[in-house]
Design a protein around this motif. Structure first.
Motif, PDB file in Angstrom:
ATOM      1  N   TYR A 222      21.309-122.336  -5.509  1.00  0.00           N
ATOM      2  CA  TYR A 222      20.176-122.378  -6.435  1.00  0.00           C
ATOM      3  C   TYR A 222      20.234-123.615  -7.343  1.00  0.00           C
ATOM      4  CZ  TYR A 222      17.765-121.172 -10.817  1.00  0.00           C
ATOM      5  OH  TYR A 222      16.997-121.202 -11.947  1.00  0.00           O
ATOM      6  N   HIS A 223      21.387-123.903  -7.881  1.00  0.00           N
ATOM      7  CA  HIS A 223      21.497-124.982  -8.864  1.00  0.00           C
ATOM      8  C   HIS A 223      21.298-126.349  -8.220  1.00  0.00           C
ATOM      9  CE1 HIS A 223      22.662-122.085 -11.836  1.00  0.00           C
ATOM     10  NE2 HIS A 223      23.674-121.662 -11.096  1.00  0.00           N
ATOM     11  N   ARG A 224      21.861-126.552  -7.033  1.00  0.00           N
ATOM     12  CA  ARG A 224      21.664-127.832  -6.334  1.00  0.00           C
ATOM     13  C   ARG A 224      20.170-128.039  -6.054  1.00  0.00           C
ATOM     14  NH1 ARG A 224      23.787-131.810  -3.445  1.00  0.00           N
ATOM     15  NH2 ARG A 224      25.922-131.197  -3.864  1.00  0.00           N
ATOM     16  N   ASP A 225      19.506-127.008  -5.532  1.00  0.00           N
ATOM     17  CA  ASP A 225      18.070-127.103  -5.217  1.00  0.00           C
ATOM     18  C   ASP A 225      17.257-127.412  -6.474  1.00  0.00           C
ATOM     19  OD1 ASP A 225      18.792-126.451  -2.655  1.00  0.00           O
ATOM     20  OD2 ASP A 225      18.166-124.359  -2.775  1.00  0.00           O
ATOM     21  N   ASN A 226      17.608-126.733  -7.564  1.00  0.00           N
ATOM     22  CA  ASN A 226      16.862-126.897  -8.807  1.00  0.00           C
ATOM     23  C   ASN A 226      16.979-128.325  -9.338  1.00  0.00           C
ATOM     24  OD1 ASN A 226      15.522-126.151 -11.315  1.00  0.00           O
ATOM     25  ND2 ASN A 226      17.551-126.180 -12.241  1.00  0.00           N
ATOM     26  N   TYR A 227      18.211-128.830  -9.459  1.00  0.00           N
ATOM     27  CA  TYR A 227      18.392-130.158 -10.069  1.00  0.00           C
ATOM     28  C   TYR A 227      17.976-131.288  -9.131  1.00  0.00           C
ATOM     29  CZ  TYR A 227      20.359-127.916 -14.100  1.00  0.00           C
ATOM     30  OH  TYR A 227      20.487-127.148 -15.230  1.00  0.00           O
ATOM     31  N   THR A 228      18.077-131.062  -7.844  1.00  0.00           N
ATOM     32  CA  THR A 228      17.555-132.051  -6.888  1.00  0.00           C
ATOM     33  C   THR A 228      16.046-132.167  -7.034  1.00  0.00           C
ATOM     34  OG1 THR A 228      19.344-131.544  -5.326  1.00  0.00           O
ATOM     35  CG2 THR A 228      17.415-132.670  -4.441  1.00  0.00           C
ATOM     36  N   ALA A 229      15.372-131.013  -7.205  1.00  0.00           N
ATOM     37  CA  ALA A 229      13.911-131.011  -7.388  1.00  0.00           C
ATOM     38  C   ALA A 229      13.520-131.693  -8.707  1.00  0.00           C
ATOM     39  CB  ALA A 229      13.391-129.571  -7.363  1.00  0.00           C
ATOM     40  N   ILE A 230      14.294-131.439  -9.762  1.00  0.00           N
ATOM     41  CA  ILE A 230      13.997-132.067 -11.058  1.00  0.00           C
ATOM     42  C   ILE A 230      14.083-133.595 -10.938  1.00  0.00           C
ATOM     43  CG2 ILE A 230      14.870-132.402 -13.417  1.00  0.00           C
ATOM     44  CD1 ILE A 230      15.713-129.415 -13.360  1.00  0.00           C
ATOM     45  N   ILE A 231      15.126-134.095 -10.291  1.00  0.00           N
ATOM     46  CA  ILE A 231      15.291-135.547 -10.110  1.00  0.00           C
ATOM     47  C   ILE A 231      14.102-136.113  -9.320  1.00  0.00           C
ATOM     48  CG2 ILE A 231      16.681-137.337  -8.983  1.00  0.00           C
ATOM     49  CD1 ILE A 231      19.133-135.480  -9.481  1.00  0.00           C
ATOM     50  N   ARG A 232      13.766-135.410  -8.244  1.00  0.00           N
ATOM     51  CA  ARG A 232      12.675-135.885  -7.380  1.00  0.00           C
ATOM     52  C   ARG A 232      11.361-135.972  -8.158  1.00  0.00           C
ATOM     53  NH1 ARG A 232      12.888-132.136  -4.034  1.00  0.00           N
ATOM     54  NH2 ARG A 232      10.980-130.943  -4.391  1.00  0.00           N
ATOM     55  N   PHE A 233      11.033-134.939  -8.902  1.00  0.00           N
ATOM     56  CA  PHE A 233       9.756-134.920  -9.628  1.00  0.00           C
ATOM     57  C   PHE A 233       9.749-135.902 -10.803  1.00  0.00           C
ATOM     58  CE2 PHE A 233       9.151-130.547  -7.730  1.00  0.00           C
ATOM     59  CZ  PHE A 233       8.093-130.937  -6.916  1.00  0.00           C
ATOM     60  N   MET A 234      10.884-136.111 -11.434  1.00  0.00           N
ATOM     61  CA  MET A 234      10.932-137.096 -12.522  1.00  0.00           C
ATOM     62  C   MET A 234      10.708-138.510 -11.989  1.00  0.00           C
ATOM     63  SD  MET A 234      13.672-136.099 -15.451  1.00  0.00           S
ATOM     64  CE  MET A 234      13.247-134.875 -16.688  1.00  0.00           C
ATOM     65  N   ARG A 235      11.276-138.795 -10.831  1.00  0.00           N
ATOM     66  CA  ARG A 235      11.056-140.111 -10.221  1.00  0.00           C
ATOM     67  C   ARG A 235       9.567-140.290  -9.882  1.00  0.00           C
ATOM     68  NH1 ARG A 235      15.903-142.472  -9.561  1.00  0.00           N
ATOM     69  NH2 ARG A 235      17.722-141.304  -8.792  1.00  0.00           N
ATOM     70  N   LYS A 236       8.953-139.232  -9.359  1.00  0.00           N
ATOM     71  CA  LYS A 236       7.521-139.302  -9.018  1.00  0.00           C
ATOM     72  C   LYS A 236       6.688-139.466 -10.281  1.00  0.00           C
ATOM     73  CE  LYS A 236       7.530-136.832  -4.615  1.00  0.00           C
ATOM     74  NZ  LYS A 236       6.931-135.757  -3.809  1.00  0.00           N
ATOM     75  N   LEU A 237       7.125-138.825 -11.356  1.00  0.00           N
ATOM     76  CA  LEU A 237       6.404-138.910 -12.622  1.00  0.00           C
ATOM     77  C   LEU A 237       6.408-140.358 -13.144  1.00  0.00           C
ATOM     78  CD1 LEU A 237       4.997-136.836 -14.461  1.00  0.00           C
ATOM     79  CD2 LEU A 237       7.141-136.617 -15.728  1.00  0.00           C
TER      80      LEU A 237
ATOM     81  N   ALA B  68       6.713-143.061 -11.361  1.00  0.00           N
ATOM     82  CA  ALA B  68       5.943-143.941 -10.455  1.00  0.00           C
ATOM     83  C   ALA B  68       4.461-143.569 -10.380  1.00  0.00           C
ATOM     84  CB  ALA B  68       6.555-143.871  -9.053  1.00  0.00           C
ATOM     85  N   LEU B  69       4.057-142.480 -11.026  1.00  0.00           N
ATOM     86  CA  LEU B  69       2.701-141.934 -10.866  1.00  0.00           C
ATOM     87  C   LEU B  69       1.625-142.850 -11.456  1.00  0.00           C
ATOM     88  CD1 LEU B  69       1.059-139.388  -9.962  1.00  0.00           C
ATOM     89  CD2 LEU B  69       1.332-138.556 -12.301  1.00  0.00           C
ATOM     90  N   ASN B  70       0.526-143.001 -10.726  1.00  0.00           N
ATOM     91  CA  ASN B  70      -0.666-143.672 -11.238  1.00  0.00           C
ATOM     92  C   ASN B  70      -1.553-142.598 -11.864  1.00  0.00           C
ATOM     93  OD1 ASN B  70      -2.982-145.062 -11.766  1.00  0.00           O
ATOM     94  ND2 ASN B  70      -3.427-145.613  -9.637  1.00  0.00           N
ATOM     95  N   PHE B  71      -1.530-142.499 -13.189  1.00  0.00           N
ATOM     96  CA  PHE B  71      -2.260-141.425 -13.877  1.00  0.00           C
ATOM     97  C   PHE B  71      -3.773-141.573 -13.743  1.00  0.00           C
ATOM     98  CE2 PHE B  71       1.846-140.635 -15.673  1.00  0.00           C
ATOM     99  CZ  PHE B  71       1.849-139.284 -16.009  1.00  0.00           C
ATOM    100  N   SER B  72      -4.220-142.752 -13.344  1.00  0.00           N
ATOM    101  CA  SER B  72      -5.672-142.952 -13.162  1.00  0.00           C
ATOM    102  C   SER B  72      -6.160-142.363 -11.843  1.00  0.00           C
ATOM    103  CB  SER B  72      -5.998-144.451 -13.202  1.00  0.00           C
ATOM    104  OG  SER B  72      -5.583-145.002 -14.421  1.00  0.00           O
ATOM    105  N   ASP B  73      -5.233-142.125 -10.924  1.00  0.00           N
ATOM    106  CA  ASP B  73      -5.591-141.586  -9.618  1.00  0.00           C
ATOM    107  C   ASP B  73      -5.544-140.056  -9.683  1.00  0.00           C
ATOM    108  OD1 ASP B  73      -5.704-140.701  -6.981  1.00  0.00           O
ATOM    109  OD2 ASP B  73      -4.652-142.463  -6.209  1.00  0.00           O
ATOM    110  N   ARG B  74      -6.709-139.445  -9.827  1.00  0.00           N
ATOM    111  CA  ARG B  74      -6.778-137.992 -10.023  1.00  0.00           C
ATOM    112  C   ARG B  74      -6.220-137.224  -8.839  1.00  0.00           C
ATOM    113  NH1 ARG B  74     -12.504-136.575 -13.079  1.00  0.00           N
ATOM    114  NH2 ARG B  74     -12.139-137.892 -14.923  1.00  0.00           N
ATOM    115  N   ALA B  75      -6.457-137.743  -7.658  1.00  0.00           N
ATOM    116  CA  ALA B  75      -5.970-137.065  -6.445  1.00  0.00           C
ATOM    117  C   ALA B  75      -4.445-137.065  -6.428  1.00  0.00           C
ATOM    118  CB  ALA B  75      -6.521-137.758  -5.202  1.00  0.00           C
TER     119      ALA B  75
END
Length: 462
Positions: A412-427, A429-436
């Protein structure tokens, strides 16, 4: 000798208790074997020596036969075990009196027996405590009174109803208490138990006057609260009221178990997304602290300290939590005190919006607990993101990734923190102007099954 239980016990005893044990060892009533005192005196001054050579020990006790060290060590171990048992006995006043009453009866001393029995009953009745231990002692003294009446030929006039009632109440307290333990352990281990007379006991108590006795009622309502039926919330409500009104009737050890049972009920409800139970558990934490029920041997667990802080911050009880952190830090175990205090102070400053202060407290030290370290590292990532310090954030995310590999965090913990890292990186790099693109990331965050920072991530997208 190095791995002997004797050394482990002596090294664990605080200085004051070690001094008391020294008096115990020097009493010829307790220690009769020559050489035991000398062995203790040597060990007392060399408890933390790198090694304890047999030749040195032989010289210290004035012996030449190596087998004597084995025997003397066992005699000293027996002495320390007897000492620990005596300490426990000293803490239980009703047990002293019961032992004296029994001894006087067996000596056929009618007058002293009757006088001690009256005194023991009076001391018991005058005690503020009315927990399971009280009713067990009440039954034991009632039984002694009956044996005394038999000895004096007055058994015919003895009121056996009082003896029967005392036994019933003592049994009910113990059986219900064990039932609560079975349910609690079953929830964790998934192991099924034969409950014996428990169902009959619960059926017998329905509507019975014994439910007016707090020591019976707390375990009765506690059991049904844990059972998880449709009326479990109502039973929890009764349990909470009983704890708030009658906590002072229970010993600290019993109070600790009762508060823990009620707190765990709330935590299960919170895990089922019933968020109004944050207020319920906060009330219990406050009450438990007030009565000293959350301390074990005078210490507050760092995990309880963390949980209380987290609950108070969730409810935005900022003034209360700042006072709590300072007041209860001295009650933390010394080896975890500074780390727990700095970690929770960082949480406080983060939640009150002082990100720089929070960062300073997080950077004070690494934490020895793996998960607490990960929580601290993720909090730093959130701070760097909110302060716009992208390079520091990237470095910290890399650090967490390396930490997960190095520490072999599993499940559980590996999955959780791996997901947090992944989503923070995407955050980042995110283009907030692109609604899609924003919508796609939101959906991914929503649909990830294990993600403790879901709420914070979604908040950044909003």
């Amino acid at each position: 000798m190095e791995n002997s239980p004797l050394l482990e016990i002596l090294r664990t005893l605080p200085k004051e208790r070690l001094k008391t044990f020294e008096k115990f060892v020097h009493s010829p009533f307790h220690v009769t074997h020559p050489g035991v005192v000398q062995l203790f005196e040597y060990l007392k001054h060399n408890l933390h020596a790198a090694s304890l050579e047999q030749s040195t020990l032989l010289k210290a006790v004035g012996e030449t036969d190596p087998r004597r060290i084995y025997h003397l060590t066992n005699y000293l171990l027996e002495a320390v075990e007897k000492f620990l048992a005596l300490e426990q006995w000293e803490e239980q006043e009703p047990v002293h009196h019961l032992g004296t009453v029994t001894a006087l009866r067996r000596l056929h001393l009618k007058g002293p027996f009757a006088g001690m029995l009256r005194y023991a009953h009076k001391r018991l009745k005058n005690s503020a405590l009315r927990g399971a231990d009280y009713y067990r002692s009440d039954y034991a003294l009632s039984l002694e009174a009956y044996y005394g009446s038999l000895q004096q030929g007055r058994a015919k006039s003895f009121n056996l109803q009082e003896l029967s009632d005392a036994q019933d109440i003592a049994f009910l307290c113990e059986k219900l208490r064990t039932g609560c333990l079975l349910l609690s352990h079953q929830a964790v281990s998934k192991q099924e138990y034969d409950k014996g007379l428990l169902d009959n006991t619960l059926q017998f108590l329905q509507g019975h006057r014994y439910l007016e006795i707090p020591a019976v009622a707390v375990y009765y309502h506690g059991y049904y609260a844990q059972l998880g039926g449709t009326d479990s919330d109502a039973h929890f409500g009764q349990l909470k009221i009983l704890l708030q009104e009658h906590a002072g009737q229970f010993s600290l050890a019993e109070m600790h178990d009762l508060f823990l049972m009620a707190i765990n009920f709330c935590i299960r409800r919170i895990n089922q997304t019933q968020e109004h139970y944050f207020r319920e558990v906060f009330d219990l934490y406050q009450s438990g602290l007030q009565h000293g029920a959350l301390l074990e041997d005078g210490l507050l667990s760092r995990w309880t300290y963390n949980n209380i802080t987290g609950t108070a911050l969730r409810l935005r009880e900022f003034t209360w939590v700042r006072h709590f952190l300072q007041e209860y830090a001295p009650f933390l175990p010394e080896n975890h005190r500074e780390g727990a205090f700095q970690f929770n102070l960082a949480r406080y400053f983060y939640d009150t919006g002082d990100l720089r202060q929070a960062m300073q407290h997080l950077l004070q030290r690494e934490h020895d607990d793996l998960l607490q370290n990960l929580i601290a590292k993720v909090m730093l990532c959130k701070i760097y993101y909110e302060l716009g310090e992208t390079d520091a954030l990237e470095n910290q995310l890399d650090s967490i990734q390396i930490y997960l590999r190095r520490k072999k965090v599993l499940g559980y913990h590996r999955d959780n923190y791996t997901a947090i890292i992944r989503f923070m990186r995407k955050l980042v790099a995110l283009n907030f102007s692109d609604r899609a693109e924003v919508k796609s990331l939101k959906t991914a965050i929503h649909t990830t099954s294990i993600l403790t920072e879901r709420e914070w991530l979604l908040k950044q997208l909003d």
